[in-house]
Design a protein around this motif. Structure first.
Motif, mmCIF file in Angstrom:
data_model
loop_
_atom_site.group_PDB
_atom_site.id
_atom_site.type_symbol
_atom_site.label_atom_id
_atom_site.label_comp_id
_atom_site.label_asym_id
_atom_site.label_seq_id
_atom_site.Cartn_x
_atom_site.Cartn_y
_atom_site.Cartn_z
ATOM 1 N N THR B 250 0.826 -1.199 0.000
ATOM 2 C CA THR B 250 0.000 0.000 0.000
ATOM 3 C C THR B 250 0.862 1.252 0.000
ATOM 4 O OG1 THR B 250 -1.524 -1.272 1.346
ATOM 5 C CG2 THR B 250 -1.967 1.066 1.129
ATOM 6 N N SER B 251 1.807 1.303 0.913
ATOM 7 C CA SER B 251 2.617 2.518 1.014
ATOM 8 C C SER B 251 3.460 2.715 -0.242
ATOM 9 C CB SER B 251 3.508 2.449 2.254
ATOM 10 O OG SER B 251 4.366 1.346 2.143
ATOM 11 N N ARG B 252 3.990 1.607 -0.772
ATOM 12 C CA ARG B 252 4.827 1.749 -1.959
ATOM 13 C C ARG B 252 4.011 2.240 -3.153
ATOM 14 N NH1 ARG B 252 6.884 -3.071 -2.033
ATOM 15 N NH2 ARG B 252 8.495 -2.674 -0.530
ATOM 16 N N ALA B 253 2.778 1.735 -3.283
ATOM 17 C CA ALA B 253 1.932 2.162 -4.399
ATOM 18 C C ALA B 253 1.587 3.643 -4.273
ATOM 19 C CB ALA B 253 0.660 1.325 -4.433
ATOM 20 N N HIS B 254 1.287 4.084 -3.045
ATOM 21 C CA HIS B 254 1.009 5.506 -2.844
ATOM 22 C C HIS B 254 2.220 6.348 -3.196
ATOM 23 C CE1 HIS B 254 -2.426 4.566 0.207
ATOM 24 N NE2 HIS B 254 -2.769 4.369 -1.043
ATOM 25 N N GLN B 255 3.382 5.918 -2.712
ATOM 26 C CA GLN B 255 4.611 6.663 -3.003
ATOM 27 C C GLN B 255 4.853 6.742 -4.503
ATOM 28 O OE1 GLN B 255 7.549 4.426 -0.946
ATOM 29 N NE2 GLN B 255 6.820 4.988 1.084
ATOM 30 N N TYR B 256 4.587 5.632 -5.159
ATOM 31 C CA TYR B 256 4.846 5.607 -6.596
ATOM 32 C C TYR B 256 3.938 6.585 -7.340
ATOM 33 C CZ TYR B 256 5.626 3.934 -11.288
ATOM 34 O OH TYR B 256 5.944 3.872 -12.609
ATOM 35 N N LEU B 257 2.662 6.616 -6.941
ATOM 36 C CA LEU B 257 1.732 7.538 -7.596
ATOM 37 C C LEU B 257 2.167 8.991 -7.384
ATOM 38 C CD1 LEU B 257 -1.729 5.891 -6.905
ATOM 39 C CD2 LEU B 257 -0.627 6.228 -9.119
ATOM 40 N N VAL B 258 2.541 9.310 -6.155
ATOM 41 C CA VAL B 258 2.990 10.673 -5.853
ATOM 42 C C VAL B 258 4.221 11.011 -6.688
ATOM 43 C CG1 VAL B 258 3.958 12.134 -4.042
ATOM 44 C CG2 VAL B 258 2.010 10.661 -3.542
ATOM 45 N N TRP B 259 5.118 10.061 -6.742
ATOM 46 C CA TRP B 259 6.349 10.305 -7.492
ATOM 47 C C TRP B 259 6.051 10.493 -8.981
ATOM 48 C CZ3 TRP B 259 8.848 7.046 -11.134
ATOM 49 C CH2 TRP B 259 10.101 7.472 -11.520
ATOM 50 N N PHE B 261 3.430 11.703 -10.298
ATOM 51 C CA PHE B 261 2.821 13.013 -10.522
ATOM 52 C C PHE B 261 3.860 14.130 -10.461
ATOM 53 C CE2 PHE B 261 -1.356 11.046 -9.566
ATOM 54 C CZ PHE B 261 -2.041 11.549 -10.657
ATOM 55 N N LEU B 262 4.871 13.936 -9.639
ATOM 56 C CA LEU B 262 5.796 15.049 -9.380
ATOM 57 C C LEU B 262 7.139 14.912 -10.081
ATOM 58 C CD1 LEU B 262 5.156 15.470 -5.548
ATOM 59 C CD2 LEU B 262 4.157 16.758 -7.424
ATOM 60 N N PHE B 316 -2.787 12.899 -24.100
ATOM 61 C CA PHE B 316 -2.457 12.781 -22.677
ATOM 62 C C PHE B 316 -0.963 12.517 -22.479
ATOM 63 C CE2 PHE B 316 -1.678 10.053 -19.001
ATOM 64 C CZ PHE B 316 -2.154 10.864 -17.991
ATOM 65 N N PHE B 317 -0.424 11.551 -23.184
ATOM 66 C CA PHE B 317 0.980 11.205 -22.959
ATOM 67 C C PHE B 317 1.929 12.257 -23.533
ATOM 68 C CE2 PHE B 317 -0.736 6.897 -22.261
ATOM 69 C CZ PHE B 317 -0.222 6.718 -20.978
ATOM 70 N N GLN B 318 1.443 13.011 -24.541
ATOM 71 C CA GLN B 318 2.266 14.105 -25.036
ATOM 72 C C GLN B 318 2.389 15.202 -23.967
ATOM 73 O OE1 GLN B 318 4.140 14.283 -27.754
ATOM 74 N NE2 GLN B 318 4.837 16.274 -26.978
ATOM 75 N N LEU B 319 1.276 15.430 -23.251
ATOM 76 C CA LEU B 319 1.295 16.466 -22.215
ATOM 77 C C LEU B 319 1.944 15.971 -20.925
ATOM 78 C CD1 LEU B 319 -2.308 17.919 -22.690
ATOM 79 C CD2 LEU B 319 -0.142 18.901 -23.479
ATOM 80 N N TRP B 320 1.813 14.695 -20.651
ATOM 81 C CA TRP B 320 2.358 14.108 -19.415
ATOM 82 C C TRP B 320 3.885 14.182 -19.452
ATOM 83 C CZ3 TRP B 320 0.027 12.949 -15.093
ATOM 84 C CH2 TRP B 320 0.618 12.082 -14.170
ATOM 85 N N PRO B 321 4.488 14.659 -18.383
ATOM 86 C CA PRO B 321 5.952 14.842 -18.441
ATOM 87 C C PRO B 321 6.718 13.537 -18.606
ATOM 88 C CG PRO B 321 5.014 15.716 -16.373
ATOM 89 C CD PRO B 321 3.898 15.109 -17.136
ATOM 90 N N THR B 322 6.185 12.453 -18.045
ATOM 91 C CA THR B 322 6.894 11.176 -18.135
ATOM 92 C C THR B 322 6.563 10.508 -19.459
ATOM 93 O OG1 THR B 322 6.585 10.964 -15.776
ATOM 94 C CG2 THR B 322 7.308 9.007 -16.957
ATOM 95 N N ALA B 478 23.051 5.934 -9.118
ATOM 96 C CA ALA B 478 22.328 7.141 -9.523
ATOM 97 C C ALA B 478 20.988 7.312 -8.805
ATOM 98 C CB ALA B 478 22.085 7.100 -11.032
ATOM 99 N N VAL B 479 20.578 6.306 -8.044
ATOM 100 C CA VAL B 479 19.299 6.438 -7.323
ATOM 101 C C VAL B 479 19.463 7.470 -6.214
ATOM 102 C CG1 VAL B 479 17.603 5.241 -5.896
ATOM 103 C CG2 VAL B 479 18.620 4.074 -7.846
ATOM 104 N N SER B 480 18.610 8.465 -6.253
ATOM 105 C CA SER B 480 18.771 9.575 -5.315
ATOM 106 C C SER B 480 18.439 9.144 -3.892
ATOM 107 C CB SER B 480 17.850 10.721 -5.718
ATOM 108 O OG SER B 480 17.827 11.690 -4.705
ATOM 109 N N PRO B 481 19.236 9.588 -2.934
ATOM 110 C CA PRO B 481 18.880 9.308 -1.539
ATOM 111 C C PRO B 481 17.697 10.154 -1.065
ATOM 112 C CG PRO B 481 20.932 10.532 -1.647
ATOM 113 C CD PRO B 481 20.521 10.261 -3.062
ATOM 114 N N ASN B 482 17.325 11.160 -1.870
ATOM 115 C CA ASN B 482 16.190 12.004 -1.510
ATOM 116 C C ASN B 482 14.896 11.308 -1.931
ATOM 117 O OD1 ASN B 482 14.214 13.880 -1.227
ATOM 118 N ND2 ASN B 482 15.296 15.538 -2.264
ATOM 119 N N PRO B 483 14.053 10.935 -0.978
ATOM 120 C CA PRO B 483 12.851 10.181 -1.350
ATOM 121 C C PRO B 483 11.888 10.965 -2.236
ATOM 122 C CG PRO B 483 12.817 10.779 0.980
ATOM 123 C CD PRO B 483 14.168 11.152 0.461
ATOM 124 N N LEU B 484 12.036 12.291 -2.261
ATOM 125 C CA LEU B 484 11.137 13.089 -3.101
ATOM 126 C C LEU B 484 11.518 13.029 -4.572
ATOM 127 C CD1 LEU B 484 10.776 16.278 -0.889
ATOM 128 C CD2 LEU B 484 9.126 14.435 -1.192
#
Lengths: 448, 564
Positions: B250-259, B261-262, B316-322, B478-484
């Motif tokens: 649950t927590s990982r899925a939430h984190q992934y969605l937030v990530w 988006f941002l 949608f995917f053209q506008l989506w940053p990822t 290269a994986v950032s230690p910053n969780p954000l």
């Protein structure tokens, strides 16, 4: 024919006369599958201090409480063993002289551990401190994977000097006490035996400084421990003979030898800063040993090597086993010892009575050498720790720091249930629509 | 020429005509034949050299999840079940993994999904425009390098596209039948699409766009509500399993969605036009667009449906940053159908001009048509084919359209053939195929490094591959230690130098693909190699074309042993 025979004899004789180094590191014939013994000697911990709470060993007895003053019948105070760090008692370099040993032993009563140190002006409570798996994750894990000896005694009642001498000569040395100014002479060492037999050997020294020998002792402060921990540097011949001194090398050479395929048959290793000598960091020692073992495990030598980890004396710490007296010098208290090898039994606790001369015994047995002294001649071997009937075990790296985070496992039945339901439900709704439309088409055709 | 000879010629031509009529199969039979060809060609393109290269990073992760679901020892501890996406197709592979882990099994699942999509395209095209349009659409999709490439990999996008095309088909059925059941089934199919990969949710917008634009296809609110209910019921296992299965999902899925988006854009805005359009086929896109323009008078809800399925995800995917190479895969089936419509409608016009010969459909060889067309233009032909239609026909235009159809298919085939043939390269685009040397490097790690070894890689992509094949934990520098700012699926190396100094990492893996993407971390990694007595113990090389048509071996992955 006769000339041919003479030629063969001559070649054999010449080959025998060549020094071991000139013949390279071709493996000598051994009595066991072990072709390489690597022995590391760390510093100053008793068995109970490191493994007294390890499951299944002859560890700290329940309810033990060592009196503060065993000689005062009215003083009922006593100190129970405690985990170091759980109270205000700070680690220190406990006195571990022969005199302290005698007081602590108290004629076999084993009640003087606190008192002896108090007598030396130290906080005697510290002797009752112990470490456990929280502090020694690496060593404890090694014990779980390989062999832990719980009756490995220091060879001598006293400290580093004599015990290191037992380690290489099977005796306490030529001169018990201060080192003679001319150094040791002809007292034979295990390396003399190896050299004579043509078996390769090296003495690896962390941060080795060849200038620090018996000749410089007394001028170098802490660095002179190199002379104590490398007893060969007490010998004039090992210092002055280039052939012999070339076997004493910096520890960096150990890693190079592993990579280059030039590891000798017998390798002795002593630390410098990572010796675990109290009050220095025990984590630092674990990292040091890990580094040595890791390099061995990553090399081709793993499959036919044995790695033995020892401690040179008890360091003033409590140990509850009364050491057997085999002669007037020892044994001293138990010290921790671990055997790591591809042939080591897994998670085995070996109760064989051993001391440092048992290491000599193993070398002499494995490479067919004569004993050096009565001690090693009588000592027990540690062959019981091996299982030579098993195929060599694959190496298992264990990091002193890192715990592989155990991923919390998801309940698989939930996943199967959930996604099985998804497939079924989706299939049912879609299938029903397709079925109904097919049926209605058939009906409409039938209706004409 | 005498009257007698004319009569002989006339009778001969009539015989030829009758013979031709007897030779040309019916539309359904011909379309089925084309579908069979599409499946054969599509199957060949998807299976050829399928396992030559090992998994890429995403494939390794999905296969690792499947292994974790199946409880495969050695992999279940390395790959958490829950990472970023739902598990509909990982679940399918998990059933296979109960009988042993094989990297080709996952790809075969993807190939089957790809070929099923070809079939569903045929059914959809048949429903909307007739069997031949469906067949040509299926042929275009089967040969399309974009679809062929992605459906050769164990990625979620291929199966998701199968589900989304099923939803398209069911919605087309609703458009034709107005049966509420078809709408509910569409809802269920959309649910499965999102359960295959959560980005499939965007098709809900496509459905509503379709209804908003197509007033001739009404939908009752009640039916829409029930269709939504069907979708949510099918989709419910995803959140339910996250909540009930434990394992930190649950927590990982939430984190992934937030990530998601941002997170910062990972490609420039022109990524899709420059990378994906050529992979779909410029001609396919062009013909689909031209067809829409030329046939604008025949516009109906059918085109609105297909366009909604294309434009909503594309915009949608053209506008989506990822951005990801494979993200636009669901637009390929409707795009293929639009192109097929353009091709077939043109030929359809021709067929109206040749009713007697039934030359409605494309696959007659052009040389066969040529004498017929020449005859049609001649005086003899005009007198022969009475009825006046011959004066209206323009066979040359029809032939051009036929030739264009063949040209599109051939161009797609050539592009696909070029893409699927193993080509050594020192650059790599995620989602475009396997990673040369990755599997071999991982297998070397598995057999040549002690248990308990830990490896440091430049980035998480190579770490995933090494973990799957090597069965040893690997971490990206290269994986950032910053969780954000990091993908929550990845674990960073906190203070890498300290860990190297303490001997917590025993091997360092450099690879050219990650080095091209992250030159800074590649340089840092090599600095660690130098500092910590790195010795190269293994390397993987690929043949690279050098100057003067020479082929040289270039190391693409190098494994170093390090020590403090």
């Amino acid at each position: 024919m006769k000339r041919m025979f003479l030629l063969a004899v001559l070649i054999t004789a010449l080959a025998g006369a060549l020094p071991a180094s000139a013949r390279g590191n071709a493996p000598a014939r051994t009595a066991t599958p072990i072709k390489h013994l690597i022995n590391v000697m760390q510093e100053n911990h008793s068995f109970d201090n490191y493994f007294g709470t390890y499951p299944g060993v002859d560890g700290i007895p329940a309810g033990v409480c060592v009196p503060v003053n065993p000689f005062d019948k009215h003083d009922r105070r006593c100190v129970r063993p405690f985990h170091i760090g759980d109270n205000d008692v700070q680690p220190a370099d406990l006195d571990h002289s022969a005199a302290t040993n005698r007081l602590q032993l108290d004629g076999g009563a084993l009640d003087g551990f606190v008192y002896a140190l108090n007598q030396r002006g130290q906080d005697g409570r510290l002797a009752m401190g112990y470490y456990d798996g929280r502090d020694l994750p690496y060593y404890w894990e090694m014990a779980r994977q390989y062999v832990l000896f719980d009756r490995f005694f220091s060879s001598d009642h006293s400290g580093s000097d004599e015990n290191h001498m037992y380690w290489v000569t099977g005796t306490a040395g030529e001169h018990r006490g201060p080192l003679p100014t001319e150094g040791y002479g002809n007292l034979p060492t295990i390396f003399d035996r190896l050299e004579a037999k043509g078996v390769s050997w090296k003495f690896y020294v962390q941060n080795y400084d060849p200038k620090i020998t018996y000749r410089a002792k007394g001028e170098l402060g802490n660095r002179e421990s190199q002379v104590i921990w490398v007893p060969l540097l007490k010998y004039a011949r090992y210092v002055d003979d280039p052939k012999l001194s070339s076997h004493i090398v910096d520890l960096g050479q150990y890693y190079k030898d592993l990579q280059d395929g030039t590891l000798p048959a017998v390798a002795y290793i002593v630390p410098s800063g990572a010796s675990e000598h109290p009050p220095s960091s025990i984590m630092s020692g674990q990292r040091f040993v890990n580094s040595l073992l890791r390099a061995l495990m990553q090399s081709d030598y793993w499959k036919d090597s044995a790695f033995l980890l020892n401690y040179d004396d008890w360091g003033g710490w409590y140990d509850h086993v009364n050491p057997p007296q085999v002669d007037k010098h020892g044994y001293g208290f138990r010290t921790p010892a671990l055997l790591i090898s591809a042939y080591a039994k897994r998670g085995y606790i070996d109760h064989t009575q051993l001391d440092y001369t048992s290491i000599l015994k193993f070398i002499e047995h494995n490479w067919g050498l004569e004993p050096l002294a009565s001690r090693d001649a009588r000592a027990n071997n540690f062959l019981d720790a091996f299982d030579f009937s098993q195929p060599p075990r694959s190496p298992q790296l264990i990091s002193p720091e890192f715990r592989t985070p155990t991923q919390p496992q998801a309940r698989r039945w939930v996943l199967y249930g959930a996604y099985g339901t998804a497939w079924s439900l989706g299939g049912l709704i879609i299938g029903w629509e397709l079925f109904r439309s097919t049926r209605s088409r058939v009906r409409s055709r039938g209706g004409g | 020429m005498t009257i007698g000879s004319n009569a002989i010629l006339d009778s001969t031509l009539v015989r030829v005509r009758d013979r031709l009529i007897s030779l040309v199969p019916g539309e359904r039979a011909l379309s089925l034949a084309i579908v069979v060809v599409a499946l054969l060609v599509g199957g060949f393109l998807r299976l050829w050299h399928l396992n030559t290269l090992g998994y890429n990073s995403d494939e390794a992760v999905y296969a690792g999840q499947s292994a974790a679901i199946a409880g495969v020892p050695g992999l279940r501890d390395l790959f958490p079940v829950f990472r970023a996406h739902p598990l509909l197709f990982q679940f399918v592979l998990a059933l296979v993994y109960h009988y042993g882990v094989s990297d080709i099994a996952g790809r075969l699942v993807a190939v089957v999904a790809g070929l099923l999509t070809v079939l569903v395209v045929y059914r959809t095209g048949s429903l909307l425009y007739g069997p031949m349009t469906g067949a040509v659409g299926a042929l275009l999709l089967a040969c399309m390098p974009y679809h062929a490439t992605v459906s050769r990999q164990f990625l979620l996008d291929g199966p998701m596209t199968l589900c989304s095309t099923c939803a398209l088909y069911l919605l087309a059925r609703y458009g034709l039948s107005r049966r509420p059941g078809a709408l509910y089934a569409t809802g269920a199919a959309i649910g499965m699409t999102a359960l295959a990969k959560e980005t499939g949710m965007i098709l809900i917008v496509a459905v509503y766009a379709f209804f908003a634009l197509s007033h001739e296809i009404p939908a009752k609110s009640r039916d829409l509500a029930l269709a939504s209910l069907a979708m949510f019921l099918v989709l419910a296992p995803f959140p339910a399993s996250l909540m009930l299965a434990g394992g930190g999902g649950t927590s990982r899925a939430h984190q992934y969605l937030v990530w998601q988006f941002l997170r910062r854009p990972n490609h420039t805005w022109d990524f899709y036009p420059t990378m994906v359009t050529p992979a779909i086929g410029l001609l396919v896109v062009l013909v689909a667009a031209v067809g829409l323009w030329l046939l604008r008078r025949e516009r109906s809800w059918r085109e609105k449906l297909l366009l909604s399925w294309v434009l909503v995800p594309a915009v949608f995917f053209q506008l989506w940053p990822t951005k990801g190479f494979q993200y636009l895969l669901p637009i390929t089936p409707p795009l293929a159908l639009l192109a097929a419509r353009a091709i077939c409608a043109g030929i359809g016009e021709a067929s109206r001009s040749y009713p007697a010969l039934k030359l409605r459909w494309l696959p007659l060889p052009i040389p066969l048509l040529r004498p017929v067309a020449a005859l049609a233009r001649s005086e003899r032909g005009r007198s022969l084919f009475r009825g006046g239609r011959l004066t209206q026909i323009t066979p040359r235009g029809d032939l051009i359209r036929l030739a264009a159809g063949c040209l599109i298919v051939i161009s797609l085939l050539l592009a696909s053939w070029n893409t699927i043939n193993t080509s050594a390269a020192d650059s790599f685009l995620a989602g475009s195929g396997g990673v040369p040397g990755g599997r071999a490097a991982g297998l070397w790690v598995r057999t040549h490094t002690p248990a308990g070894s830990r490896l440091m890689t430049i980035g998480p992509s190579m770490a995933n591959i090494i973990e799957f094949y090597g069965r040893k934990p690997a971490y990206g520098l290269a994986v950032s230690p910053n969780p954000l700012t990091r993908n929550p699926s990845y674990e960073p190396i906190l203070n890498p130098e300290l860990q190297l100094r303490r001997g917590s990492f025993q091997y360092v893996v450099w690879d050219v693909y990650s080095a091209n993407r992250s030159p800074f971390f590649a340089s840092k990694l090599l600095a660690y190699v130098r500092k910590y007595h790195g010795v190269a113990v293994h390397n993987e090389s690929v043949p690279i074309k050098a100057s003067g048509h020479r082929t040289v071996l270039k190391p693409v992955i190098v494994i170093y042993e390090v020590r403090p």
